[in-house]
Design an enzyme around this catalytic site. Structure first.
Site, mmCIF file in Angstrom:
data_model
loop_
_atom_site.group_PDB
_atom_site.id
_atom_site.type_symbol
_atom_site.label_atom_id
_atom_site.label_comp_id
_atom_site.label_asym_id
_atom_site.label_seq_id
_atom_site.Cartn_x
_atom_site.Cartn_y
_atom_site.Cartn_z
ATOM 1 N N ASP A 9 0.888 -1.175 0.000
ATOM 2 C CA ASP A 9 0.000 0.000 0.000
ATOM 3 C C ASP A 9 0.916 1.211 0.000
ATOM 4 O OD1 ASP A 9 -1.672 2.138 0.504
ATOM 5 O OD2 ASP A 9 -2.300 1.459 2.497
ATOM 6 N N LYS A 71 2.815 11.282 -3.341
ATOM 7 C CA LYS A 71 1.816 10.625 -4.197
ATOM 8 C C LYS A 71 0.969 11.649 -4.961
ATOM 9 C CE LYS A 71 -1.722 6.998 -3.649
ATOM 10 N NZ LYS A 71 -2.274 6.072 -2.631
ATOM 11 N N GLU A 162 -7.265 0.337 -4.766
ATOM 12 C CA GLU A 162 -7.326 0.279 -3.305
ATOM 13 C C GLU A 162 -8.644 -0.291 -2.765
ATOM 14 O OE1 GLU A 162 -6.118 4.239 -2.172
ATOM 15 O OE2 GLU A 162 -4.091 3.900 -2.899
ATOM 16 N N ASP A 185 -13.046 5.104 1.942
ATOM 17 C CA ASP A 185 -11.620 5.227 2.257
ATOM 18 C C ASP A 185 -11.254 6.696 2.471
ATOM 19 O OD1 ASP A 185 -8.877 5.336 2.375
ATOM 20 O OD2 ASP A 185 -8.529 4.076 0.624
HETATM 21 MG MG MG Z 1 -4.685 4.780 1.933
#
Ligand code: MG
Ligand code: ADP
Length: 596
Positions: A9, A71, A162, A185
């Site tokens: 992840d 990211k 994800e 999320d």
């Molecule tokens: Mg995350």
């Protein structure tokens, strides 16, 4: 080097690495026993590099050389780059560079650290990884993530969404057929809500909505702004390191408020001379973060609308991302969906765990426990529009049988080719054909012929397909030579992984094909009905507008708008259809009375 694949992840705020060991997915902890590594890189002036907590420690001393949230810059061009924690410069190719390095290079430092932790824990050299990305990452962002993996010496065997990883971690693949789950999320830097559906033991993504600039970081910043405003401190005039101190303290206080009713914000000598100390109540903090929670809820509603679902259609809600530890977030989600979310996994570890499970499936270290007496893959036949129609879902215990009625696609048709398919993909062409045969029937008007198809698998795993013309009662029975049960594990895993990978595209194609078939049926029928003059002016206007919408959606080729347009047209003709049926019944009654 082993064939072992690790699951990673690579988060905006935090990253983690896992693997399947002895059949179980686990996360791998570093030397300090920490399973989560902050996605933070310190790039020293003299070329030194530190990752994770070691890099974070340098943030107050050298804020300009500590890179967080890299990211956000992955796969971005300079002209679309967001605000960033350090100065960014354009590269010759239009990309960005931070302290002389590309975002891929900086991300690769995080990946190298995760690889190092895994190799140290497992005592072997690792060469392959599954890496997760948000569902709405575009091609450039996915490609950049893959490239970062390669720079870290990892072959990236799969870029996994994800929410799919989260669903795997929560074991939602064990839910019943057609179960639907929402994955909410809320991490440090990104938010997304995805809706998945179980079909034949495989996830299909029905919809996803989110924001790459919405996360726990925003809550920290909001808290700092609130504290500064109350203490009459000018944030803009503050040094970077002083601001970093306050943000770090805000994050600490925020976490505390997830379990306490109040907490003290304490920043002694945050700028060398001044200090701040203030008690914060949870209720006050909750009022402050309400707008951010609201924004997440808007995305949830949008995703539900896209999938044409209501909360009652969902079987589970799972929360992932550290920010879902905030009680007000949990409460808001529970209220919106009208049910308690599934909290059985650590929200900040679920995605890495799911990546590990996917990795385990791919390298064969995670096998289904019992494969002997269940169908390893779904079995079905091809229907109109080239769609796969499942008769026996994957993982059905044998012996078993299942059947369905089919009809003719064209008037006067005298036979139908039955193609027996195996696989998890939405379109027939992407599945395996086990055999095919022709079944004849009496020619009739379109949609009038009745052909029953039944699949039967005996205890030896032999599949028999029976096709019957219902009007004549004539049967045709064919035994399929290719095995429906004894399929190579690797091939099954490949098929299942493929269906997960193509879930978005497959779903879009199925939605489009189904809507197209419906549109092709509806449009001419609507013409006929309108010509009978039963429609009110108001109805006629709406029906014509809806028909136009269907035609333009058909030519644009995109699935969700077409589905919506077809639903609108269907709805617009409802009243009219009811009146037609009524009139037909009245006429029939009159005829009968007259005949008497
Ligand atoms: Mg995350
Ligand atoms: P990402 O997926 O963005 O890398 P995570 O899922 O690890 O991030 O979530 C990180 C975010 O979760 C951070 O903003 C962090 O402050 C927040 N967080 C972690 N634990 C808690 C907690 N107990 N209460 C509130 N927020 C938390």
């Amino acid at each position: 080097m082993t064939d072992l694949i690790i699951g990673i992840d690579l988060g905006t705020t935090n990253s983690a690495v896992g693997v399947v060991e002895s059949g179980f997915p686990i996360l791998l902890a570093d030397e300090d026993g920490k399973r989560i590594t902050p996605s933070v890189v310190w790039l020293g002036e003299a070329g030194g590099i530190e990752i994770g907590r070691n890099a974070l420690r340098r943030r107050t001393l050298e804020p300009g050389r500590v890179i967080t949230s890299i990211k956000r810059l992955m796969g971005r061009r300079f002209d679309e780059a967001p605000d960033f924690c350090a100065p960014i410069l354009p590269t010759a190719g239009g990309g960005v560079s931070v302290l002389g390095r590309s975002p891929e290079e900086i991300s690769s430092e995080i990946l190298k650290e995760l690889k190092r932790i895994a190799e140290w824990r497992l005592d072997t050299v690792i060469g392959k990884a599954v890496i997760t990305v948000p569902a709405y990452f575009n091609d450039a962002q996915r490609a950049a993530t893959k490239h970062a993996g390669e720079l870290a010496g990892l072959e990236v065997v799969r870029i996994l969404n994800e929410p799919t990883a989260a669903a795997l971690a929560y074991g939602l693949d064990k839910l019943a057929e057609k179960s639907r789950v929402a994955v909410y999320d809320f991490g440090g830097g990104t938010f997304d809500l995805s809706i998945l559906e179980m079909q034949g033991g495989v996830f299909q993504v029905l919809a996803t909505h989110g924001d790459t600039r919405l996360g726990g970081d925003d809550l920290d910043t909001a808290l700092v702004a609130m504290v500064a405003a109350k203490a009459d401190v000018d944030l803009a005039a503050m040094s970077d390191s002083a601001r970093v101190r306050l943000i770090e303290e805000a994050e600490r206080v925020k976490r505390l408020l997830s379990s306490e009713d109040k907490a003290v914000f304490r920043a002694p000598f945050y700028d060398g001379s001044r200090s701040l100390e203030m008690e914060i109540e949870r209720t006050e903090f909750e009022a402050l973060l309400r707008p951010w929670i609201e924004r997440t809820l808007r995305h949830c509603r949008q995703a539900m609308a896209d999938a044409a679902l209501t909360p009652a259609d969902l079987n589970a809600i799972v929360l992932v991302g550290g920010s879902t530890r905030v009680p007000a977030v949990r409460k808001a989600v529970a209220e919106l969906f009208g049910r308690e979310p599934d909290l059985t996994q650590h929200p900040d570890e679920a995605i890495a765990l799911g990546a590990a499970i996917q990795a385990g499936v791919m390298n064969g270290s995670l096998r289904q426990m019992v494969l002997l007496d269940v169908t390893p893959l779904s079995l079905g036949i091809e229907t109109f529009g080239g769609l796969m129609n499942v008769l026996i879902p994957r993982n059905t215990t044998i012996p078993c049988k299942a059947g369905e009625m089919f009809t003719n696609a064209a008037a006067g048709q005298q036979s139908m080719r039955i193609r027996v398919l195996q696989g998890e993909r939405e379109m027939a062409r992407d599945n395996w054909e086990l055999g095919n045969f022709e079944v004849g029937f009496e020619p009739l008007a379109k949609g009038q012929a009745r052909v029953g198809v039944q699949f039967r698998i005996d205890e030896n795993g032999i599949l028999e397909v029976l096709a019957r013309d219902v009007s004549t009662g004539i049967d045709k029975v064919v035994t399929i030579r290719n095995s429906a049960v004894d399929v190579d594990d690797a091939a099954v895993e490949a098929m299942v992984s493929e269906s997960v990978e193509h879930a978005f595209d497959d779903m879009a194609e199925r939605i489009f094909t189904e809507a197209r078939l419906k549109a092709e049926e509806l449009l001419p029928a609507v013409e006929v009905v309108l010509s009978q003059g039963l429609a009110s002016d108001e109805e006629r206007v709406e029906i014509e507008a809806a028909s136009d919408a269907v035609r333009s959606a058909l030519s644009s080729g995109s699935a969700n708008p077409l589905k919506a347009a077809v639903q609108r047209l269907d709805h617009a003709t409802e009243g009219l259809a009811a009146r037609l049926v009524e009139r037909a019944m009245e006429e029939a009654l009159e005829r009968r009375l007259a005949g008497d």
